[in-house]
Design a protein around this motif. Structure first.
Motif, PDB file in Angstrom:
ATOM      1  N   LYS A 174      -1.221  -0.377   8.829  1.00 18.47           N
ATOM      2  CA  LYS A 174      -2.567   0.180   8.646  1.00 18.47           C
ATOM      3  C   LYS A 174      -3.667  -0.741   9.220  1.00 18.47           C
ATOM      4  N   TYR A 220      -2.870  13.363   6.592  1.00 21.14           N
ATOM      5  CA  TYR A 220      -2.882  13.203   5.130  1.00 21.14           C
ATOM      6  C   TYR A 220      -3.241  14.500   4.402  1.00 21.14           C
ATOM      7  N   HIS A 274      -2.784  15.311   0.745  1.00 28.91           N
ATOM      8  CA  HIS A 274      -3.648  14.680  -0.265  1.00 28.91           C
ATOM      9  C   HIS A 274      -5.054  15.283  -0.301  1.00 28.91           C
ATOM     10  N   PHE A 288      -9.447  10.503  -3.444  1.00 32.36           N
ATOM     11  CA  PHE A 288      -9.493   9.429  -2.442  1.00 32.36           C
ATOM     12  C   PHE A 288      -9.332   9.936  -1.006  1.00 32.36           C
ATOM     13  N   LEU A 348      -9.838   7.745   2.351  1.00 31.70           N
ATOM     14  CA  LEU A 348      -8.581   7.418   3.036  1.00 31.70           C
ATOM     15  C   LEU A 348      -8.642   7.811   4.517  1.00 31.70           C
ATOM     16  N   THR A 400       2.633   1.485  -4.191  1.00 32.22           N
ATOM     17  CA  THR A 400       1.415   1.835  -3.444  1.00 32.22           C
ATOM     18  C   THR A 400       0.282   0.851  -3.713  1.00 32.22           C
ATOM     19  N   ARG A 412       3.578  -4.913   0.575  1.00 33.18           N
ATOM     20  CA  ARG A 412       2.268  -4.608  -0.001  1.00 33.18           C
ATOM     21  C   ARG A 412       1.796  -5.708  -0.956  1.00 33.18           C
ATOM     22  N   ILE A 459      -5.453  -0.711  -3.207  1.00 34.30           N
ATOM     23  CA  ILE A 459      -4.610   0.505  -3.130  1.00 34.30           C
ATOM     24  C   ILE A 459      -4.848   1.250  -1.820  1.00 34.30           C
ATOM     25  N   GLU A 460      -6.058   1.192  -1.285  1.00 35.91           N
ATOM     26  CA  GLU A 460      -6.343   1.845   0.001  1.00 35.91           C
ATOM     27  C   GLU A 460      -5.937   0.946   1.167  1.00 35.91           C
ATOM     28  N   ASN A 505      -3.619  -1.077   1.824  1.00 38.24           N
ATOM     29  CA  ASN A 505      -2.330  -1.578   1.329  1.00 38.24           C
ATOM     30  C   ASN A 505      -1.318  -1.864   2.445  1.00 38.24           C
ATOM     31  N   HIS A 546       2.201   2.199   5.484  1.00 35.59           N
ATOM     32  CA  HIS A 546       2.590   3.515   4.962  1.00 35.59           C
ATOM     33  C   HIS A 546       4.037   3.767   5.333  1.00 35.59           C
TER      34      HIS A 546
HETATM   35  P1  CMP Z   1       0.065   5.879   1.740  1.00 30.35           P
HETATM   36  O1  CMP Z   1       1.497   5.536   1.554  1.00 30.35           O
HETATM   37  O2  CMP Z   1      -0.481   5.759   3.110  1.00 30.35           O
HETATM   38  O3  CMP Z   1      -0.189   7.390   1.218  1.00 30.35           O
HETATM   39  C1  CMP Z   1      -1.449   7.836   0.777  1.00 30.35           C
HETATM   40  C2  CMP Z   1      -2.423   6.708   0.648  1.00 30.35           C
HETATM   41  O4  CMP Z   1      -3.569   6.973  -0.124  1.00 30.35           O
HETATM   42  C3  CMP Z   1      -1.765   5.561  -0.080  1.00 30.35           C
HETATM   43  O5  CMP Z   1      -0.806   4.964   0.765  1.00 30.35           O
HETATM   44  C4  CMP Z   1      -2.959   4.689  -0.444  1.00 30.35           C
HETATM   45  O6  CMP Z   1      -3.262   3.730   0.526  1.00 30.35           O
HETATM   46  C5  CMP Z   1      -4.124   5.697  -0.468  1.00 30.35           C
HETATM   47  N1  CMP Z   1      -4.784   5.744  -1.777  1.00 30.35           N
HETATM   48  C6  CMP Z   1      -6.074   5.456  -1.980  1.00 30.35           C
HETATM   49  N2  CMP Z   1      -6.380   5.594  -3.284  1.00 30.35           N
HETATM   50  C7  CMP Z   1      -5.261   5.978  -3.920  1.00 30.35           C
HETATM   51  C8  CMP Z   1      -4.955   6.288  -5.272  1.00 30.35           C
HETATM   52  N3  CMP Z   1      -5.861   6.204  -6.240  1.00 30.35           N
HETATM   53  N4  CMP Z   1      -3.675   6.642  -5.561  1.00 30.35           N
HETATM   54  C9  CMP Z   1      -2.714   6.735  -4.578  1.00 30.35           C
HETATM   55  N5  CMP Z   1      -2.970   6.453  -3.267  1.00 30.35           N
HETATM   56  C10 CMP Z   1      -4.223   6.075  -2.937  1.00 30.35           C
END
Ligand code: CMP
Length: 138
Positions: free
Chosen positions: A9, A49, A52, A57, A61, A91, A102, A109-110, A112, A115
Motif C-alpha cells: 500500500k 473496494y 466495502h 471507511f 480508504l 487488519t 502489519r 488500520i487504514e 496497514n 492487502h
Molecule cells: P484491506 O485488506 O486492504 O481491506 C479493506 C481495508 O479497509 C483494510 O485492509 C483496511 O486498511 C481498511 N480499513 C479502514 N478502516 C477500517 C476498519 N474500521 N475496519 C476494517 N478495515 C478498515
C-alpha cells in the motif's frame, strides 16, 4: 499450488519498504510470480473496494489507496491465500501478531502496509482486476 493477490500500500511504498516486505513473503515460502508498480485513479480504487461501499471507511480508504503508488503482485504457493493472511497479520496492526508484516510495518488500520485476498474466489477476481494472462508467468 494456488495464487493470491497482494498489494503493497501507499504508506509502505512511500517508506521504501517494498523490498523488506517482499523478503518476508519469500522467506515464508511464497513466490512473487507477477509484480508491477502503479497508481490507482480514484474510480479504480472505488471499483476495487466496491465490496466495502456501505462501510463508513470506504471514502477515506479509496482516497488513500489512490493517493500514491502501490505495488500489486501475484503470490504463488501452497494455500497461498491463507499463508499470505498469516504472514500479513490482523487488519489492525495493533492487533496483529509480533513478526507479521502489519505489526512490524503498519501504521494504522487504514495505513496497514499490505492487502491480501480473503478467499480463493476473491483472489481470482482481484488478480483479473490488475493482471492480464500475458503478464502471468507461472
Ligand atoms: P484491506 O485488506 O486492504 O481491506 C479493506 C481495508 O479497509 C483494510 O485492509 C483496511 O486498511 C481498511 N480499513 C479502514 N478502516 C477500517 C476498519 N474500521 N475496519 C476494517 N478495515 C478498515
Amino acid at each position: 499450488m494456488s495464487t493470491t493477490l497482494s498489494i503493497i500500500k501507499p504508506d509502505a511504498t512511500a517508506r521504501n519498504l517494498t523490498g523488506s516486505i517482499n523478503a518476508r513473503l519469500e522467506q515464508a515460502g511464497l513466490r512473487i510470480i507477477a509484480q508491477k508498480r502503479l497508481q490507482l485513479t480514484r474510480a479504480q480504487a472505488e471499483k476495487f473496494y466496491e465490496v466495502h461501499k456501505e462501510k463508513a471507511f470506504y471514502d477515506s480508504l479509496c482516497e488513500y489507496m489512490s493517493s500514491a503508488p502501490i505495488v500489486v503482485q501475484i503470490l504463488s504457493g501452497e494455500n497461498a491465500v491463507a499463508k499470505n493472511r498469516d504472514i500479513m497479520g490482523a487488519t489492525n496492526p495493533a492487533n496483529a501478531e509480533i513478526g507479521t508484516i502489519r505489526r512490524d510495518f503498519g501504521q494504522s488500520i487504514e495505513h496497514n502496509a499490505i492487502h491480501g485476498s480473503d478467499s480463493s474466489e476473491n483472489a481470482e477476481l482481484e488478480i483479473r482486476f490488475f493482471f492480464s494472462k500475458l503478464e502471468i508467468i507461472e
